[in-house]
Design a protein around this motif. Sequence first.
Motif, PDB file in Angstrom:
ATOM      1  N   GLY A 171       0.272  -0.998   0.306  1.00 50.86           N
ATOM      2  CA  GLY A 171       0.116  -0.242   0.346  1.00 50.86           C
ATOM      3  C   GLY A 171       0.926   0.970   0.326  1.00 50.86           C
ATOM      4  O   GLY A 171       1.842   1.325   0.614  1.00 50.86           O
ATOM      5  N   ALA A 172       0.279   2.449  -0.662  1.00 52.36           N
ATOM      6  CA  ALA A 172       1.161   3.654  -1.097  1.00 52.36           C
ATOM      7  C   ALA A 172       0.704   4.574   0.578  1.00 52.36           C
ATOM      8  O   ALA A 172       0.140   4.301   1.131  1.00 52.36           O
ATOM      9  N   LEU A 173       2.687   5.319   0.705  1.00 54.84           N
ATOM     10  CA  LEU A 173       2.214   6.081   1.308  1.00 54.84           C
ATOM     11  C   LEU A 173       0.685   7.005   1.661  1.00 54.84           C
ATOM     12  O   LEU A 173       0.707   7.441   0.193  1.00 54.84           O
ATOM     13  N   PRO A 174       0.248   7.690   2.788  1.00 57.09           N
ATOM     14  CA  PRO A 174      -0.855   9.105   1.576  1.00 57.09           C
ATOM     15  C   PRO A 174       0.348   9.701   1.510  1.00 57.09           C
ATOM     16  O   PRO A 174      -0.402  10.521   0.638  1.00 57.09           O
ATOM     17  N   ALA A 175       1.160  10.334   1.990  1.00 49.45           N
ATOM     18  CA  ALA A 175       1.824  11.312   1.406  1.00 49.45           C
ATOM     19  C   ALA A 175       2.865  11.101   0.668  1.00 49.45           C
ATOM     20  O   ALA A 175       3.912  10.425   1.849  1.00 49.45           O
ATOM     21  N   ALA A 176       3.651  11.109  -0.499  1.00 50.51           N
ATOM     22  CA  ALA A 176       4.928  10.984  -0.672  1.00 50.51           C
ATOM     23  C   ALA A 176       5.750  12.185  -0.127  1.00 50.51           C
ATOM     24  O   ALA A 176       5.913  12.430   0.342  1.00 50.51           O
ATOM     25  N   ARG A 177       7.538  10.912   0.813  1.00 51.08           N
ATOM     26  CA  ARG A 177       8.216  11.026   1.867  1.00 51.08           C
ATOM     27  C   ARG A 177       9.915  10.753   1.690  1.00 51.08           C
ATOM     28  O   ARG A 177       9.641   9.883   1.393  1.00 51.08           O
ATOM     29  N   GLN A 178      10.309  11.526   1.374  1.00 58.41           N
ATOM     30  CA  GLN A 178      11.944  10.907   1.684  1.00 58.41           C
ATOM     31  C   GLN A 178      13.025  11.464   3.439  1.00 58.41           C
ATOM     32  O   GLN A 178      12.177  12.507   3.695  1.00 58.41           O
ATOM     33  N   ALA A 179      14.092  10.671   2.994  1.00 63.84           N
ATOM     34  CA  ALA A 179      14.705  11.324   4.376  1.00 63.84           C
ATOM     35  C   ALA A 179      13.691  11.265   5.871  1.00 63.84           C
ATOM     36  O   ALA A 179      14.090  11.773   6.678  1.00 63.84           O
ATOM     37  N   GLY A 180      12.947  10.487   5.790  1.00 59.19           N
ATOM     38  CA  GLY A 180      12.243   9.850   6.800  1.00 59.19           C
ATOM     39  C   GLY A 180      12.744   9.037   7.296  1.00 59.19           C
ATOM     40  O   GLY A 180      14.095   8.432   7.525  1.00 59.19           O
ATOM     41  N   ALA A 181      11.841   7.990   9.121  1.00 61.22           N
ATOM     42  CA  ALA A 181      12.912   6.686   9.243  1.00 61.22           C
ATOM     43  C   ALA A 181      10.724   6.026   9.949  1.00 61.22           C
ATOM     44  O   ALA A 181      10.653   6.345   9.529  1.00 61.22           O
ATOM     45  N   GLY A 182      11.199   4.974  10.268  1.00 57.97           N
ATOM     46  CA  GLY A 182      10.620   3.628  10.871  1.00 57.97           C
ATOM     47  C   GLY A 182      11.639   3.017  11.327  1.00 57.97           C
ATOM     48  O   GLY A 182      12.173   2.912  12.072  1.00 57.97           O
ATOM     49  N   ALA A 183      10.357   2.773  12.441  1.00 55.27           N
ATOM     50  CA  ALA A 183      10.338   1.336  13.132  1.00 55.27           C
ATOM     51  C   ALA A 183       9.050   0.288  13.261  1.00 55.27           C
ATOM     52  O   ALA A 183       7.814   0.594  12.525  1.00 55.27           O
ATOM     53  N   GLY A 184       9.501  -0.865  13.072  1.00 54.44           N
ATOM     54  CA  GLY A 184       8.761  -1.865  13.709  1.00 54.44           C
ATOM     55  C   GLY A 184       9.905  -3.845  13.613  1.00 54.44           C
ATOM     56  O   GLY A 184      10.425  -3.497  13.162  1.00 54.44           O
ATOM     57  N   SER A 215       4.690  14.273  10.699  1.00 54.86           N
ATOM     58  CA  SER A 215       3.511  13.477  10.363  1.00 54.86           C
ATOM     59  C   SER A 215       4.072  11.766  10.703  1.00 54.86           C
ATOM     60  O   SER A 215       5.554  11.664  10.783  1.00 54.86           O
ATOM     61  N   ALA A 216       3.241  11.329  11.615  1.00 55.58           N
ATOM     62  CA  ALA A 216       3.905   9.522  11.480  1.00 55.58           C
ATOM     63  C   ALA A 216       2.490   8.447  11.011  1.00 55.58           C
ATOM     64  O   ALA A 216       1.499   9.495  10.711  1.00 55.58           O
ATOM     65  N   VAL A 217       3.029   7.832  10.572  1.00 56.46           N
ATOM     66  CA  VAL A 217       1.589   6.701  10.096  1.00 56.46           C
ATOM     67  C   VAL A 217       1.978   5.434  10.163  1.00 56.46           C
ATOM     68  O   VAL A 217       2.819   4.901  10.692  1.00 56.46           O
ATOM     69  N   SER A 218       0.798   4.829  10.224  1.00 50.22           N
ATOM     70  CA  SER A 218       1.036   3.656  10.843  1.00 50.22           C
ATOM     71  C   SER A 218       0.618   2.234   9.742  1.00 50.22           C
ATOM     72  O   SER A 218      -0.324   2.750   9.134  1.00 50.22           O
ATOM     73  N   TYR A 219       1.259   0.837   9.600  1.00 47.42           N
ATOM     74  CA  TYR A 219       1.439   0.188   8.419  1.00 47.42           C
ATOM     75  C   TYR A 219       1.024  -1.426   8.995  1.00 47.42           C
ATOM     76  O   TYR A 219       1.159  -2.013  10.049  1.00 47.42           O
ATOM     77  N   ASN A 220      -0.192  -1.749   8.298  1.00 43.79           N
ATOM     78  CA  ASN A 220      -0.726  -3.488   8.795  1.00 43.79           C
ATOM     79  C   ASN A 220      -0.686  -4.116   8.070  1.00 43.79           C
ATOM     80  O   ASN A 220      -1.090  -5.323   8.030  1.00 43.79           O
ATOM     81  N   GLY A 221      -0.139  -3.969   6.864  1.00 43.31           N
ATOM     82  CA  GLY A 221       0.516  -5.275   5.474  1.00 43.31           C
ATOM     83  C   GLY A 221      -0.267  -4.725   4.414  1.00 43.31           C
ATOM     84  O   GLY A 221       0.165  -5.715   3.688  1.00 43.31           O
ATOM     85  N   SER A 222      -1.163  -3.283   5.010  1.00 40.21           N
ATOM     86  CA  SER A 222      -2.304  -3.703   3.268  1.00 40.21           C
ATOM     87  C   SER A 222      -2.121  -2.073   3.177  1.00 40.21           C
ATOM     88  O   SER A 222      -2.212  -1.641   1.967  1.00 40.21           O
ATOM     89  N   ALA A 223      -2.026  -1.432   4.390  1.00 40.48           N
ATOM     90  CA  ALA A 223      -2.138  -0.329   3.779  1.00 40.48           C
ATOM     91  C   ALA A 223      -1.761   1.063   5.309  1.00 40.48           C
ATOM     92  O   ALA A 223      -1.829   0.457   6.081  1.00 40.48           O
ATOM     93  N   TRP A 224      -1.797   2.028   5.192  1.00 42.71           N
ATOM     94  CA  TRP A 224      -0.822   3.233   6.009  1.00 42.71           C
ATOM     95  C   TRP A 224      -2.114   4.464   6.134  1.00 42.71           C
ATOM     96  O   TRP A 224      -3.139   4.292   6.109  1.00 42.71           O
ATOM     97  N   THR A 225      -2.605   4.544   7.646  1.00 41.97           N
ATOM     98  CA  THR A 225      -3.008   5.434   8.741  1.00 41.97           C
ATOM     99  C   THR A 225      -2.699   6.023   9.806  1.00 41.97           C
ATOM    100  O   THR A 225      -1.818   5.795  10.430  1.00 41.97           O
ATOM    101  N   ALA A 226      -3.217   7.567   9.081  1.00 50.19           N
ATOM    102  CA  ALA A 226      -1.933   7.763  10.469  1.00 50.19           C
ATOM    103  C   ALA A 226      -2.627   8.554  11.941  1.00 50.19           C
ATOM    104  O   ALA A 226      -3.522   7.603  11.780  1.00 50.19           O
ATOM    105  N   VAL A 227      -1.186   8.629  12.277  1.00 50.10           N
ATOM    106  CA  VAL A 227      -1.587   8.386  14.296  1.00 50.10           C
ATOM    107  C   VAL A 227      -1.428   9.402  14.203  1.00 50.10           C
ATOM    108  O   VAL A 227      -1.214  10.991  13.626  1.00 50.10           O
ATOM    109  N   ALA A 228      -0.851   9.549  16.094  1.00 56.17           N
ATOM    110  CA  ALA A 228      -0.396  11.381  16.483  1.00 56.17           C
ATOM    111  C   ALA A 228       1.008  11.446  16.055  1.00 56.17           C
ATOM    112  O   ALA A 228       1.600  10.812  15.478  1.00 56.17           O
ATOM    113  N   SER A 229       0.750  12.995  15.476  1.00 58.43           N
ATOM    114  CA  SER A 229       2.286  13.051  15.409  1.00 58.43           C
ATOM    115  C   SER A 229       2.962  13.190  16.403  1.00 58.43           C
ATOM    116  O   SER A 229       3.025  13.942  17.636  1.00 58.43           O
TER     117      SER A 229
END
Length: 246
Positions: A108-121, A141-155
Amino acid sequence: GTTILAVTESWNGSAWTTVNSLNTGRGGLAGVGLQTAGLAFGGYISSNSAATEKFNGTSWTSVNSMNTARRFLSGAGTQTSALGFGGYAGGVETATESYNGTTWTAGGALPAARQAGAGAGSSNTAVLAFGGLISDSPSNSAVSYNGSAWTAVASMNTPKARTAGIGTQTAALNFGGNPPTTAATESWNGTSWTTTGSLNTARYNLGGAGTNTVGLGFGGDGPPISSATEEFTGPGAPTTKTITTS
């Protein structure tokens, strides 16, 4: 100009040791996994790269490449269950790819195009993405991925790019970043971000490993380029002590 390196170093808790180099030296790549089971992917040499390599604690082996060659991407997960997302491939990317230990598959595509970010999982179905450049501006901004789609969470509290990210989807840490160059550190508990102890050396483009309570930050740019290594120790688990009285 920028020197592209293939150098690899291993940390034993007190010192770094040079080990076997990457097969393909590059900058702006992503990495996930453990000291003895790592995965490196993407980046750039003279152009964007899709190269993927796995590390077994001794040496690197080239494996199947990503579908989209890109640099300044983020990654999370393990050597056999990884996620690569965002980055730059002729333009800023929303593309997400999932790795199963053998091949990369579009997700699933990110809600907004971004570069030079970070991730954890902890796997390619439980990832948190945060910070980075969105529309050329540092983002909180922060977004969470469940294996198929991204959802916005607290910034996050502080917008930043080129920050480090470690931990899991529900227990993450971000530290460093720019602009401006910062030592700020924030901890994520699955619901909200809390500002915690800062780095001793403010920097960006640094690396990180560990959890949101026991972490390691290393390298980066200030400028100048830094070789500093720092350990983070967050709140420990409660302990019980038995006291005998007479």
